[in-house]
Write a protein that holds these residues in place. Structure first.
Motif, mmCIF file in Angstrom:
data_model
loop_
_atom_site.group_PDB
_atom_site.id
_atom_site.type_symbol
_atom_site.label_atom_id
_atom_site.label_comp_id
_atom_site.label_asym_id
_atom_site.label_seq_id
_atom_site.Cartn_x
_atom_site.Cartn_y
_atom_site.Cartn_z
ATOM 1 N N VAL A 8 0.845 -1.204 0.000
ATOM 2 C CA VAL A 8 0.000 0.000 0.000
ATOM 3 C C VAL A 8 0.875 1.247 0.000
ATOM 4 N N MET A 9 1.898 1.258 0.864
ATOM 5 C CA MET A 9 2.781 2.422 0.933
ATOM 6 C C MET A 9 3.559 2.586 -0.370
ATOM 7 N N GLU A 10 3.959 1.483 -0.961
ATOM 8 C CA GLU A 10 4.689 1.542 -2.244
ATOM 9 C C GLU A 10 3.797 2.174 -3.315
ATOM 10 N N ASP A 11 2.511 1.770 -3.344
ATOM 11 C CA ASP A 11 1.569 2.331 -4.310
ATOM 12 C C ASP A 11 1.357 3.816 -4.067
ATOM 13 N N PHE A 12 1.362 4.208 -2.801
ATOM 14 C CA PHE A 12 1.193 5.626 -2.464
ATOM 15 C C PHE A 12 2.430 6.415 -2.892
ATOM 16 N N VAL A 13 3.611 5.860 -2.623
ATOM 17 C CA VAL A 13 4.860 6.519 -3.028
ATOM 18 C C VAL A 13 4.907 6.687 -4.545
ATOM 19 N N GLN A 14 4.440 5.665 -5.283
ATOM 20 C CA GLN A 14 4.471 5.697 -6.748
ATOM 21 C C GLN A 14 3.353 6.556 -7.341
ATOM 22 N N GLY A 15 2.416 7.008 -6.507
ATOM 23 C CA GLY A 15 1.331 7.851 -6.989
ATOM 24 C C GLY A 15 0.122 7.093 -7.491
ATOM 25 N N LYS A 16 0.133 5.752 -7.363
ATOM 26 C CA LYS A 16 -1.028 4.967 -7.791
ATOM 27 C C LYS A 16 -2.212 5.225 -6.865
ATOM 28 N N ILE A 17 -1.920 5.514 -5.603
ATOM 29 C CA ILE A 17 -2.941 5.907 -4.628
ATOM 30 C C ILE A 17 -2.799 7.403 -4.408
ATOM 31 N N GLN A 18 -3.916 8.150 -4.540
ATOM 32 C CA GLN A 18 -3.868 9.605 -4.373
ATOM 33 C C GLN A 18 -4.237 10.028 -2.951
ATOM 34 N N VAL A 19 -5.149 9.281 -2.342
ATOM 35 C CA VAL A 19 -5.577 9.584 -0.968
ATOM 36 C C VAL A 19 -5.418 8.316 -0.138
ATOM 37 N N LEU A 20 -4.638 8.399 0.919
ATOM 38 C CA LEU A 20 -4.409 7.238 1.775
ATOM 39 C C LEU A 20 -5.110 7.449 3.110
ATOM 40 N N VAL A 21 -6.130 6.610 3.386
ATOM 41 C CA VAL A 21 -6.818 6.626 4.676
ATOM 42 C C VAL A 21 -6.139 5.588 5.564
ATOM 43 N N SER A 22 -5.744 5.996 6.749
ATOM 44 C CA SER A 22 -4.887 5.125 7.551
ATOM 45 C C SER A 22 -5.082 5.366 9.034
ATOM 46 N N THR A 23 -4.572 4.440 9.827
ATOM 47 C CA THR A 23 -4.400 4.692 11.261
ATOM 48 C C THR A 23 -2.978 5.243 11.418
ATOM 49 N N THR A 24 -2.479 5.317 12.624
ATOM 50 C CA THR A 24 -1.175 5.952 12.845
ATOM 51 C C THR A 24 -0.001 5.097 12.394
ATOM 52 N N VAL A 25 -0.254 3.987 11.701
ATOM 53 C CA VAL A 25 0.875 3.173 11.233
ATOM 54 C C VAL A 25 1.724 3.925 10.213
ATOM 55 N N ILE A 26 1.209 5.041 9.653
ATOM 56 C CA ILE A 26 2.024 5.821 8.712
ATOM 57 C C ILE A 26 2.815 6.896 9.446
ATOM 58 N N GLU A 27 2.748 6.896 10.757
ATOM 59 C CA GLU A 27 3.346 7.977 11.547
ATOM 60 C C GLU A 27 4.844 8.142 11.302
ATOM 61 N N VAL A 28 5.567 7.055 11.210
ATOM 62 C CA VAL A 28 7.019 7.122 11.072
ATOM 63 C C VAL A 28 7.431 6.531 9.741
ATOM 64 N N GLY A 29 8.365 7.180 9.055
ATOM 65 C CA GLY A 29 8.967 6.447 7.953
ATOM 66 C C GLY A 29 9.122 7.132 6.638
#
Length: 676
Positions: A518-539
């Protein structure tokens, strides 16, 4: 046999099943129960005359049973027992449901102490299911009664029975603090402390007991950290030859900040000084910690040695590799990436080159600590987002070579008082400058009524080439919770509201590989809006991310909100952070105002400590560090400072605590528990 070492099953009423419940709390002996401190106290010290007992409040009364209790069956499975009691000021009705056995326990003409919530009116008062005991016993009434942490199936009564029995054997405790320390800091004896931390004779006794126990927690911890710090300071390290860091700066596409130059100079001085470096680089999101790490890896490689950088996720490790490999290549330094998904043949070739010294810098994940990863000339190990690794994992990486230097990095700015406790065994470099030209993230606090406007703003950001994070506190909707607080429900609703935007979902229940994808797709721009819990907090670094929306922002600590805000503003576009909260609490509004006005992570952390307490600055508990059972860093700062001063005095007189074997044993136990 010492009573405090008696098995918990020696208590009356504690068989194998009940013992398992105690074990869940880490309580195996009576001594463990003595160390199981109350989390709060109920003030049952005052007895009210019945006429003056306040309606609607919990209180104690002394009353005599006026007539034998009467029990009748209302319907199948429901009985009611009633009686009346009196004192000189009046009378009160007592009602118990499904407790017919009380007819034989409450005797006419006997005086009892009752505790419960006064119901009814001033003229006709009632207690429903009140607790009681014979007058004068003083076990559950007429005192400050402790409230303990429990687990399902373990009653408060049984816990009180266990701790009250344990307290009877405090004479078996041995004093671990020297008399001069107790006198200097006005601390009571250990026996008095343990008796009154559980069953205080009055409020003043409780305060004395708490002071002693809190001081001792801090003192043992400070001794342990200072012992580790001494070992780090005196431990022999590989002495590297100094090379001017300016030579490395020439290959950078930017000019380092003053803070970065200072941190590099401090690390180089450590690595060339003959002592083992054990240094923390602590800095705000985007402050440039990776550049400091790169400079240290460069110095090791210039000396013909090897260095390793371990990151908590494969995606983060890959990003480090992609940013560092070109720099190292310009300097003629070989660099490789090792993760769990590295193909077998490629891995075998890489490990062979590593063992022969053909690879100077190895970047990776937990894969670095596997037994078959063997370095030829290791000199430096670096752990990124170090709180995401356990102590044993960091130690395994460190143990890849003898006398290797260690650098750890943290993007979680924390207050100085907290840093003294968490990193007392490390030298600290602070990056308190951001690179020039970085645009500040504009931050707003809004009510939920702004959500339609936010939907439009999301679409505008996406149309302009930006990407959006939306963070929710819950994974899925729970009973009684608003749907908007759930990442799963929010993502579904957002897909319906703005179907033209590609939306991704990430949360802690996904498998590691799924999260990485999921994060790879977001980094590549395949995902434009990422709905998440705080697991995206660091990194990860997503330069196109320009908007962060945090739902129910009042549920997060300020430091956590600051970490989340740091996920955006990493590119050249203006970025925004919107904190959504329905709370009208003045305290909540004050906390969110801090976020809209302040962008300094260290100042925010100080504010968080004052407004919210220490909480958990890391999302997960700091691995390898003891949890305080009773001390509170936001309330007990003066005791923390006193304990650290006392520990310094102690270790000047007895550097290895060889003259204080009991204290040394307690310190070892404290840190052993933390590493389990």
């Amino acid at each position: 046999m010492s009573h405090l070492t008696d098995d918990i099953r020696t208590l009356r009423g504690v068989g194998e099943k009940k013992a398992q419940l105690f074990h869940k709390l880490g309580l195996f002996t009576l001594g463990d129960c003595l160390e199981h401190f109350p989390r709060e106290y109920e003030d049952r010290s005052r007895f009210y005359p019945i006429a003056q007992a306040p309606v609607g409040e919990n209180c104690c009364i002394l009353a005599t049973v006026a007539q034998p209790p009467s029990t009748r069956l209302i319907r199948k499975g429901l009985s009611i027992t009633k009686l009346r009691a009196f004192d000189e000021s009046g009378q009160i009705d007592l009602v118990y449901f499904n407790q017919p056995y009380l007819s034989s326990q409450l005797r006419q003409g006997e005086e009892y102490a009752f505790f419960g919530k006064i119901e009814g009116t001033l003229l006709k008062k009632q207690l429903t299911n009140p607790q009681f005991e014979p007058a004068g016993r003083g076990m559950i009434t007429g005192r400050l009664l402790p409230v303990y942490r429990l687990t399902g199936g373990l009653s408060r009564t049984l816990m009180l029975q266990a701790t009250s029995q344990a307290v009877q054997y405090t004479d078996e405790l041995t004093e671990s603090l020297d008399e001069d320390i107790r006198q200097q800091y006005d601390l009571c004896h250990i026996r008095y402390a343990y008796e009154n931390i559980h069953y205080p004779i009055h409020q003043e006794a409780l305060e004395k007991a708490r002071k002693r126990v809190i001081f001792e927690e801090f003192f043992q911890f400070a001794c342990g950290l200072q012992l580790m710090g001494q070992q780090n300071i005196t431990a022999r390290g590989i002495r590297l030859t100094w090379y001017p860091p300016e030579d490395f700066y020439q290959v950078l596409p930017f000019s380092p900040t003053g803070a970065q130059r200072r941190a590099v100079h401090e690390a180089f001085a450590d690595m060339t000084g003959g002592k083992r470096m054990s240094r923390l680089v602590q800095g705000d999101v985007g402050s440039g910690k990776t550049m400091v790490a790169a400079a240290c890896l460069w110095l090791a490689a210039k000396n013909g040695m090897q260095g390793a950088l371990m990151a908590p996720t494969e995606l983060l490790a890959r990003q480090h590799y992609e940013s560092l490999q070109p720099l190292m290549e310009q300097c003629g330094i070989s660099c490789a990436l090792l993760t769990g998904s590295t193909p077998k043949k490629q891995r075998e070739t890489m490990l062979e080159k590593l063992s022969q010294g053909e690879i100077s810098v190895l970047i990776g994940t937990h894969a670095l600590i596997e037994n078959n990863v063997v370095f030829c000339r290791p000199a430096l190990t670096i752990t990124d987002e170090q709180h995401r690794f356990g102590v044993q994992q960091r130690q395994l990486l460190w143990d890849k070579g003898a006398d290797t230097h260690s650098l750890v990095m943290s993007a979680t700015p924390i207050p100085r008082t907290l840093a003294l406790m968490l990193y007392g065994d490390l030298q600290v470099s602070v990056l308190d400058e951001l690179p020039p030209g970085r645009k500040q993230v504009e931050t707003y606090a809004v009510p939920p009524s702004y959500r339609p406007r936010l939907d439009a703003f999301i679409q505008k950001q996406v149309q302009e080439g930006g990407q959006v994070y939306i963070v929710c506190p819950l994974i899925e909707t729970e009973e009684g919770e608003d749907e908007r607080q759930s990442a799963v429900a929010y993502a579904k609703a957002l897909e319906q509201r703005i179907p033209q935007v590609s939306i991704g979902l990430m949360h802690g229940k996904l498998k590691s590989r799924e999260k990485e994808q999921v994060m790879e797709d977001f980094v590549q721009g395949k995902i434009q809006v990422l709905v998440s819990t705080t697991v995206i907090e660091v990194g990860v670094n997503v330069p196109r991310a320009s908007l962060m929306i945090v739902e129910d922002a009042d549920r997060f600590g300020l430091s956590q909100l600051h970490q989340l805000r740091g996920r955006v503003g990493r590119g050249d576009r203006q970025s925004y952070c919107v904190l959504v909260s329905a709370s009208k609490s003045a305290k909540t509004q004050e906390r969110l105002r801090v976020m809209t006005k302040c962008h300094d992570g260290f100042r925010i952390a100080e504010a968080d400590l004052k407004l919210r307490g220490p909480g958990d600055f890391f999302g997960d508990r700091q691995h390898g560090l003891p949890e305080f059972r009773i001390a509170d860093l936001s309330q007990d700062v003066s005791l923390l400072q006193a304990a650290q001063k006392a520990a310094q005095q102690m270790l000047r007189q007895d550097p290895d605590l060889s003259s204080h074997p009991l204290l040394l044993e307690k310190v070892k136990q404290l840190f052993h528990r933390a590493r389990q």
